[in-house]
Scaffold this active site. Structure first.
Site, PDB file in Angstrom:
ATOM      1  CE1 TYR A 143      25.042 -29.760   3.303  1.00 52.91           C
ATOM      2  CE2 TYR A 143      25.954 -28.746   5.291  1.00 52.91           C
ATOM      3  CZ  TYR A 143      24.859 -29.141   4.534  1.00 52.91           C
ATOM      4  OH  TYR A 143      23.583 -28.920   5.015  1.00 52.91           O
ATOM      5  CG  ASP A 238      31.591 -23.032   3.748  1.00 50.15           C
ATOM      6  OD1 ASP A 238      31.637 -22.610   4.924  1.00 50.15           O
ATOM      7  OD2 ASP A 238      30.742 -23.833   3.331  1.00 50.15           O
ATOM      8  CE  LYS A 266      28.853 -26.879  11.303  1.00 47.61           C
ATOM      9  NZ  LYS A 266      29.069 -27.157   9.902  1.00 47.61           N
TER      10      LYS A 266
HETATM   11  C1  LIG Z   1      27.966 -26.863   8.783  1.00 43.62           C
HETATM   12  C2  LIG Z   1      28.426 -26.295   7.511  1.00 43.62           C
HETATM   13  C3  LIG Z   1      27.604 -25.476   6.727  1.00 43.62           C
HETATM   14  C4  LIG Z   1      26.138 -25.254   7.029  1.00 43.62           C
HETATM   15  O1  LIG Z   1      25.940 -24.574   8.223  1.00 43.62           O
HETATM   16  P1  LIG Z   1      24.507 -24.705   8.956  1.00 43.62           P
HETATM   17  O2  LIG Z   1      24.654 -23.805  10.144  1.00 43.62           O
HETATM   18  O3  LIG Z   1      24.349 -26.147   9.295  1.00 43.62           O
HETATM   19  O4  LIG Z   1      23.481 -24.228   8.006  1.00 43.62           O
HETATM   20  C5  LIG Z   1      28.152 -24.868   5.612  1.00 43.62           C
HETATM   21  N1  LIG Z   1      29.438 -25.066   5.279  1.00 43.62           N
HETATM   22  C6  LIG Z   1      30.246 -25.849   5.995  1.00 43.62           C
HETATM   23  C7  LIG Z   1      31.670 -26.006   5.586  1.00 43.62           C
HETATM   24  C8  LIG Z   1      29.769 -26.504   7.120  1.00 43.62           C
HETATM   25  O5  LIG Z   1      30.576 -27.321   7.807  1.00 43.62           O
END
Ligand SMILES: *Cc1c(COP(=O)(O)O)cnc(C)c1O
Length: 430
Positions: A143, A238, A266
């Protein structure tokens, strides 16, 4: 009238889609109504009904040292008193960028944004602008936020081009996203051969965290690095979830592989809305206003968000012992949970990397999207509700990571293991 989670959820559904501002908060995959929270301290949540829970969501990651962490609260209060935003440069942005550079391997320059989604969208645009290519490879079950390019399903059969996974994403966008299998270098090689010289970037969660926690197998990340080097494709890690969590320098440090662009979110905002993307000087020089790739944000580098993030990251930087303690605590919980499931003769695969872990109710080793799907969802649903009743707040989905915080005490971990014993016994007898 005294509001409860139940009455608030009824009201919320009248005015907010699904009653929530992000679908991961709804209880759609476990059933029932979500708990509305009032406050939290350390690893203890209190809901609007006054019930307390041990928290394993941690705002999906940011609360690595617990909720209402003193230095973060103080930093935010101090910054707020000076103004909540200027839309002009501030010193804290410089300090933040310098600190991230010290912690994150391979980052010469970093741009702040407001969410992980924004960071990943921008990273892909930069990779495309830098390489002059259109296609991107992502992995099934990873994701990267809700940007159009990421809401793409793998093509079926002979079709390698993707199809939109959400209405509102165009076929035109979908054709530029190719999907490979996590932990399977051959699936990546196949795509790179078929689209030789067309792939701008490979984007990957170095530890998958959004289909449950799935570690990279030995050689997977290094293999991606080699494949990218061979075709001058940009490797994007990511690290929105893993950054500053699985090690001070994130997955890059933990697994010894350096990406070309890294995205954060995060933890970097300590619970305020922050994301970031960074990389080598050579790549980042294409970003506006240095270069032609446009990227901007009215509230980017917001003083409250920077103050919060800086307070948290500097504590993690100055006291790396937090990572040793997190490792110990998560191993303790891992062992305890394993014993509980063995005792009740329940098939469970528990994956763990640093302070991320998750339980799959399956006999199989879970190493990709397909094997994650073998988890027993009904059993998870019953287990989840049993844990909630017994005062443990787990992510409300069988396909999410649990996050430990250094505010979890041994007593809390023991309480969690006891709750699991009750919850799983009830679940298999129901
Ligand atoms: C949470 C998450 C996102 C998206 O971040 P948001 O602040 O919710 O837009 C993207 N990549 C990873 C791996 C994530 O865990």
């Amino acid at each position: 009238m005294l509001e409860t989670s139940k009455t608030l959820f009824e009201r919320a559904q009248q005015s907010i889609p699904g009653g929530v501002n992000s679908p991961a908060r709804a209880f759609n995959s476990v059933g029932g109504a979500p708990v509305f929270l009032e406050q939290a301290r350390g690893s203890v949540l209190t809901d609007v009904d006054g019930k307390e829970y041990i928290d394993y969501v941690g705002s999906w990651g940011p609360m690595i040292l617990g909720h209402a962490y003193g230095p973060v609260i103080e930093a935010v209060q101090e910054a707020a008193a000076k103004s909540t935003s200027f839309g002009a440069p501030t010193e804290i942005e410089v300090k933040m960028a310098e600190l991230v550079k010290q912690m994150a391997p391979g980052v010469d320059k970093i741009r702040m944004v407001n969410s992980g989604t924004e960071a990943c969208m921008s990273a892909i645009r930069v990779a495309r602008g830098y390489t002059g290519r259109d296609k991107v490879i992502k992995f099934e079950g990873n994701y990267h936020g809700h940007g159009d390019s990421f809401l793409i399903n793998a093509g079926s059969g002979a079709l390698t081009l993707g199809t939109p996974s959400s209405p509102g994403v165009t076929e035109g966008t979908a054709k530029d996203t190719l999907t490979a299998d996590f932990n399977d270098l051959n699936s990546v090689k196949k795509l790179l051969n078929e689209y030789k010289g067309e792939v701008a970037a490979i984007i990957v969660e170095p530890v998958a965290g959004n289909m449950g926690c799935i570690p990279p197998q030995k050689g997977f990340l290094a293999g991606l690095r080699e494949l990218c080097d061979a075709q001058d494709t940009v490797l994007v890690f990511d690290e929105v979830m893993t950054g500053f969590r699985v090690a001070q320098g994130g997955a890059q440090q933990r697994f010894g592989v350096t990406a070309d662009i890294v995205t954060y979110g995060k933890i970097i905002g300590a619970g305020l809305p922050v994301g970031a993307f960074g990389g080598s000087r050579e790549i980042m020089q294409v970003v506006s206003p240095d270069g032609p790739v446009y990227q901007a944000g009215t509230l980017s580098g917001n003083p409250l968000a920077m103050a919060a993030g800086y307070a948290l990251l500097s504590e993690l930087y100055e006291n790396p012992v937090h990572y040793d303690e997190l490792e110990e605590k998560t191993t303790y919980l891992f062992r305890g949970m394993k014993e509980v499931f063995e005792h009740h003769e329940v098939s469970a695969t528990i994956n763990r990397v640093g302070s991320m872990m998750s339980v799959f109710f399956t006999r199989e080793e879970v190493r990709d999207f397909q094997t994650a799907q073998t988890t027993n969802r009904e059993l998870f649903r019953d287990f989840f509700h049993g844990m909630l009743t017994n005062g443990v707040y787990l992510p409300p989905s069988p396909f999410e990571s649990w996050f430990l915080a250094n505010s979890h005490t041994e007593a809390m971990l023991d309480e969690t293991i006891t709750a699991a014993d009750t919850a799983i016994a009830d679940a298999i007898n129901s």
